[in-house]
Design an enzyme around this catalytic site. Structure first.
Site, PDB file in Angstrom:
ATOM      1  N   ASN A 401       6.559  -3.450   0.194  1.00  0.00           N
ATOM      2  CA  ASN A 401       5.540  -4.181   0.941  1.00  0.00           C
ATOM      3  C   ASN A 401       5.463  -3.694   2.383  1.00  0.00           C
ATOM      4  O   ASN A 401       6.451  -3.274   2.975  1.00  0.00           O
ATOM      5  CB  ASN A 401       5.829  -5.683   0.906  1.00  0.00           C
ATOM      6  CG  ASN A 401       5.752  -6.237  -0.502  1.00  0.00           C
ATOM      7  OD1 ASN A 401       5.112  -5.649  -1.364  1.00  0.00           O
ATOM      8  ND2 ASN A 401       6.399  -7.354  -0.740  1.00  0.00           N
ATOM      9  N   HIS A 420       7.823   1.838   2.211  1.00  0.00           N
ATOM     10  CA  HIS A 420       6.493   2.324   2.568  1.00  0.00           C
ATOM     11  C   HIS A 420       6.108   1.953   3.996  1.00  0.00           C
ATOM     12  O   HIS A 420       4.923   1.900   4.326  1.00  0.00           O
ATOM     13  CB  HIS A 420       5.456   1.779   1.578  1.00  0.00           C
ATOM     14  CG  HIS A 420       5.685   2.252   0.176  1.00  0.00           C
ATOM     15  ND1 HIS A 420       5.164   1.607  -0.941  1.00  0.00           N
ATOM     16  CD2 HIS A 420       6.384   3.306  -0.309  1.00  0.00           C
ATOM     17  CE1 HIS A 420       5.540   2.251  -2.034  1.00  0.00           C
ATOM     18  NE2 HIS A 420       6.277   3.279  -1.676  1.00  0.00           N
ATOM     19  N   CYS A 428       0.736   6.069  17.967  1.00  0.00           N
ATOM     20  CA  CYS A 428      -0.413   6.936  18.219  1.00  0.00           C
ATOM     21  C   CYS A 428      -0.254   8.201  17.385  1.00  0.00           C
ATOM     22  O   CYS A 428       0.805   8.838  17.411  1.00  0.00           O
ATOM     23  CB  CYS A 428      -0.500   7.282  19.700  1.00  0.00           C
ATOM     24  SG  CYS A 428      -1.788   8.492  20.093  1.00  0.00           S
ATOM     25  N   CYS A 452      -4.918   4.432  21.794  1.00  0.00           N
ATOM     26  CA  CYS A 452      -3.771   4.610  22.683  1.00  0.00           C
ATOM     27  C   CYS A 452      -4.261   4.729  24.128  1.00  0.00           C
ATOM     28  O   CYS A 452      -5.151   5.545  24.421  1.00  0.00           O
ATOM     29  CB  CYS A 452      -3.003   5.866  22.278  1.00  0.00           C
ATOM     30  SG  CYS A 452      -1.743   6.382  23.458  1.00  0.00           S
ATOM     31  N   CYS A 455      -4.135   8.263  25.596  1.00  0.00           N
ATOM     32  CA  CYS A 455      -5.044   9.270  25.036  1.00  0.00           C
ATOM     33  C   CYS A 455      -6.507   8.849  25.176  1.00  0.00           C
ATOM     34  O   CYS A 455      -7.406   9.579  24.751  1.00  0.00           O
ATOM     35  CB  CYS A 455      -4.723   9.506  23.561  1.00  0.00           C
ATOM     36  SG  CYS A 455      -3.065  10.154  23.257  1.00  0.00           S
ATOM     37  N   ASN A 552       8.044 -10.970 -12.649  1.00  0.00           N
ATOM     38  CA  ASN A 552       6.700 -10.470 -12.361  1.00  0.00           C
ATOM     39  C   ASN A 552       5.672 -11.278 -13.144  1.00  0.00           C
ATOM     40  O   ASN A 552       5.990 -11.935 -14.135  1.00  0.00           O
ATOM     41  CB  ASN A 552       6.600  -8.986 -12.743  1.00  0.00           C
ATOM     42  CG  ASN A 552       5.437  -8.283 -12.071  1.00  0.00           C
ATOM     43  OD1 ASN A 552       5.147  -8.523 -10.903  1.00  0.00           O
ATOM     44  ND2 ASN A 552       4.755  -7.421 -12.796  1.00  0.00           N
ATOM     45  N   LYS A 553       4.441 -11.216 -12.700  1.00  0.00           N
ATOM     46  CA  LYS A 553       3.368 -11.913 -13.402  1.00  0.00           C
ATOM     47  C   LYS A 553       3.078 -11.259 -14.743  1.00  0.00           C
ATOM     48  O   LYS A 553       2.782 -11.928 -15.731  1.00  0.00           O
ATOM     49  CB  LYS A 553       2.112 -11.924 -12.524  1.00  0.00           C
ATOM     50  CG  LYS A 553       0.962 -12.733 -13.093  1.00  0.00           C
ATOM     51  CD  LYS A 553      -0.212 -12.747 -12.116  1.00  0.00           C
ATOM     52  CE  LYS A 553      -1.381 -13.539 -12.685  1.00  0.00           C
ATOM     53  NZ  LYS A 553      -2.538 -13.538 -11.750  1.00  0.00           N
ATOM     54  N   ASP A 554       3.162  -9.928 -14.787  1.00  0.00           N
ATOM     55  CA  ASP A 554       2.865  -9.174 -16.004  1.00  0.00           C
ATOM     56  C   ASP A 554       4.062  -8.314 -16.384  1.00  0.00           C
ATOM     57  O   ASP A 554       4.852  -7.912 -15.521  1.00  0.00           O
ATOM     58  CB  ASP A 554       1.636  -8.279 -15.799  1.00  0.00           C
ATOM     59  CG  ASP A 554       0.397  -9.075 -15.403  1.00  0.00           C
ATOM     60  OD1 ASP A 554       0.041 -10.000 -16.156  1.00  0.00           O
ATOM     61  OD2 ASP A 554      -0.191  -8.772 -14.349  1.00  0.00           O
ATOM     62  N   CYS A 569       6.077 -15.621  -9.060  1.00  0.00           N
ATOM     63  CA  CYS A 569       7.404 -15.279  -8.532  1.00  0.00           C
ATOM     64  C   CYS A 569       8.115 -16.485  -7.931  1.00  0.00           C
ATOM     65  O   CYS A 569       9.327 -16.668  -8.124  1.00  0.00           O
ATOM     66  CB  CYS A 569       7.273 -14.160  -7.504  1.00  0.00           C
ATOM     67  SG  CYS A 569       6.692 -12.593  -8.193  1.00  0.00           S
TER      68      CYS A 569
END
Length: 670
Positions: A401, A420, A428, A452, A455, A552-554, A569
């Protein structure tokens, strides 16, 4: 097995395997040595001259070469079949009545009546076998630290044959037999697996039985018909097995144990035998490349017991843990990507493409408000992870997430890997100046590009801001080339520090995952479909004996979870906490604590969880009724870059100059 394959290669081809017509018939005769060519060398014809004799030898050599070529052709051209995995369709063994203790004290043999488990009283090297020559799973130690070793078969597979019809009878295969064989193959390798399960002399039906024992069924109709011709199958069942060995021992006048004779009279044509060998190779490769579910871990009570004793839990989370807060997931039918179809993108994932962002950051910033996390909010599931941490059981929370809600719930930074990235910070893309992510949230909500301050002036030189009147006149406001230099539209744009497609994962992920998978004693995957590598590969990196649980839902069908708890969940977390006798540190816990949940077992190791008297369909309808506005497609606006020639184009992509206060604050923060 190797000797059988070598013998098979030397075996003459059947007439049907060479060719149709007289040519094929003659080839078959020559292969068996009964052709007219060899008859010409009978004693009555000893006066045949040398030249004629040489011609005969030449013809024989040519025939032998042709036969060898035909042998190679059938071996090379035969392809493996598509295999159906049927291990879950096998019947489970009944718990033996001579076991001591309750079912919850044992593991290994599953009761089909109660779903509880029992452990054979023998040790790992005890040879207790079934009609398939397979044993049960044996363990030592307490439930928390047992290592599960597959049993060596008491004797190789032995097929029986009816005395009158001369048809073969296969032993019945139980689910435990199949799981033991699969585990044995994975633990000890192909060579030992074949040596211990197969006799020295065998035929193609032994190969077919091995495919079935590994939990696969052949789909080729011609091959199955050929097998049914030589197998006793009173019920006309495609699965073929009829009786187990315990039943046949008392009817020795009807059945006789049989091994193939040295003359190698295989019951099937060579083309079928070759295909079965290749099918077995394919089945073994499938088993070796996938995880095998544990036979002793498949109930909610198993999960609760393991939670109480585990010390190194890895929790792998995805977008599904935040949907109760109104943050959409990505890949479900109602998820984020499905809603982007209205934007006209070729691929919805392009909004998170680094290449697309570099060319036109407005594509991302026109939808970023949809995934912008709420501030200082977190779900009961986030608090469930915090609870595991507080009990000193959390090894690491690997989250896919980008909302950073785990930190709001109190998960410590050293216990969390944001695989991730997240909205927690922004940088920037040009000078890499970094700020707290919440400082660009107003820009995101207003569909504006955050620029920024360092910049900003340079960006104005590259991209002159146009008025709405100038845009209506059709004047080009893009200056991709300034003084002969190519300037991307992302110049000076602040980008949230989330990992886009095309970017490497944080080094922290690669550094920690190698060590963590070796220490892990329980893996819990929550709210994820496991579609994005390399995070999705974590389930394959965990040691085989470590239990894996999905919340999980599925269902996630491409992974082999020992236990799948399907539902919202938060509900599943509440049910598990109730059974553990633990309190989730969340404001809604008092409500969830007294809620009654129903867990319906839909198949072995798979449960549907929902509040009592509320069906899953009713829950889903109620959930959709209360979806927040940010999940509505009405809130979407087409990316600026997709309608560049339109006179009504939004001016939100124009750089918004920071105020003096902003610059001062920014400079101070640096």
């Amino acid at each position: 097995m190797t000797e059988y394959y070598g013998t098979l290669q030397k075996r003459p081809l059947e007439q049907e395997s060479v060719a149709e017509g007289n040519g094929g018939l003659e080839s078959g005769k020559k292969a068996r040595g009964d052709s007219d060519v060899f008859a010409a060398r009978s004693p009555e014809n000893e006066d045949v001259d040398v030249d004629a004799d040489a011609d005969v030898d030449a013809d024989a050599d040519a025939d032998a070469d042709a036969e060898e070529d035909a042998q190679k052709d059938i071996l090379e051209e035969t392809k493996a079949d598509e295999l159906d995995e049927v291990v879950d369709e096998y019947e489970e063994k009944e718990v033996s009545s001579n076991f001591n203790g309750t079912a919850s004290d044992h593991v290994g043999i599953t009761s089909s009546n109660t779903g509880s488990t029992a452990l054979a009283a023998s040790s790992a090297d005890t040879n207790s076998g079934s009609g398939n020559g397979t044993g049960t799973m044996a363990t030592n130690g307490t439930l928390s630290d047992r290592q599960y070793a597959p049993q060596k078969p008491e004797h190789p597979i032995k097929l029986e044959r009816r005395s009158v019809s001369r048809k073969y009878v296969f032993p019945v295969i139980s689910k435990e037999d199949s799981l033991n064989a699969r585990s044995y193959l994975k633990q000890f390798g192909s060579a030992r697996f074949l040596d211990d399960y197969l006799p020295e002399d065998l035929n193609s039906l032994y190969v077919y039985h091995m495919i079935k024992l590994l939990g696969f069924q052949i789909k080729d109709k011609e091959l199955m018909l050929a097998i049914q011709e030589v197998v006793h199958n009173a019920d006309n069942d495609d699965s073929l097995p009829q009786k187990n060995s315990s039943e046949t021992k008392n009817v020795s006048d009807t059945y006789t144990a049989t091994y193939p004779s040295p003359s190698f009279e295989d019951p099937l044509e060579k083309k079928h035998a070759v295909r079965l060998i290749k099918d077995l190779q394919k089945a073994m490769n499938k088993v070796l490349s996938t995880r095998i579910r544990l036979t002793n871990f498949h109930t909610i009570d198993d999960f609760v017991a393991k939670l109480k004793t585990a010390k190194k839990i890895i929790v792998l989370t995805g977008a599904g843990i935040s949907t109760s807060l109104g943050i959409p997931d990505f890949r479900s039918s109602e998820g984020f990507y499905s809603k982007l179809g209205d934007l006209g993108l070729n691929d919805p994932q392009d909004v998170f493409s680094l290449e697309v962002f570099t060319e036109d950051p407005s594509v991302f910033y026109n939808i970023a408000h949809m995934v912008l996390p709420p501030e200082n909010m977190y779900s009961p599931l986030h608090s469930f992870i915090k609870m595991i941490q507080d009990k000193d059981k959390l090894l690491r929370n690997y989250t896919q997430n980008i909302d950073n809600l785990e930190s709001y719930a109190g998960v410590e930074p050293e216990k969390m890997v944001q695989c991730h990235g997240s909205f927690a910070t922004a940088s920037c893309v040009t000078c890499h100046w970094k700020i707290q992510g919440e400082r660009i949230f107003p820009n995101i909500r207003n569909l504006q590009l955050p620029i920024c301050p360092y910049c900003y002036s340079k960006r104005l030189e590259f991209f002159k801001t146009k008025t709405d009147e100038e845009l209506a006149d059709g004047e080009d406001d893009d200056m991709d080339d300034h003084h002969g230099r190519s300037v991307p539209k992302s110049f000076g744009v602040l980008k949230p520090d989330i990992t886009f497609f095309g970017e490497a994962l944080p080094s922290k992920f690669h550094r920690l995952i190698r060590e963590d998978v070796l220490q892990c004693d329980l893996l819990i995957c929550i709210g994820t479909s496991l579609k994005v590598a390399p995070v999705s590969e974590i389930v394959n990196m965990i040691p085989a004996h470590v239990p894996q649980v999905l919340i999980n839902k599925d269902p996630v069908k491409h992974a082999e979870f020992d236990l799948s708890l399907l539902g919202l969940c938060d509900d599943v977390a509440a049910l598990v906490a109730q059974k553990c006798g633990w309190d989730i540190p969340h404001d809604n816990w008092n409500k969830l604590k007294n809620k009654v949940f129903d867990s319906e077992e839909v198949e072995r190791g798979v449960y549907k969880v929902h509040p009592l008297n509320e069906s899953p369909a009713e829950l889903e309808a109620e959930e959709e009724k209360h979806l927040p506005l940010q999940q509505s497609t009405a809130a979407l606006t087409p990316p600026v870059s997709l309608s560049a020639d339109s006179p009504g184009r939004s001016s939100s992509s124009s750089p918004q100059p920071p105020t003096q206060t902003d610059i001062a604050n920014n400079q101070t923060s640096t």
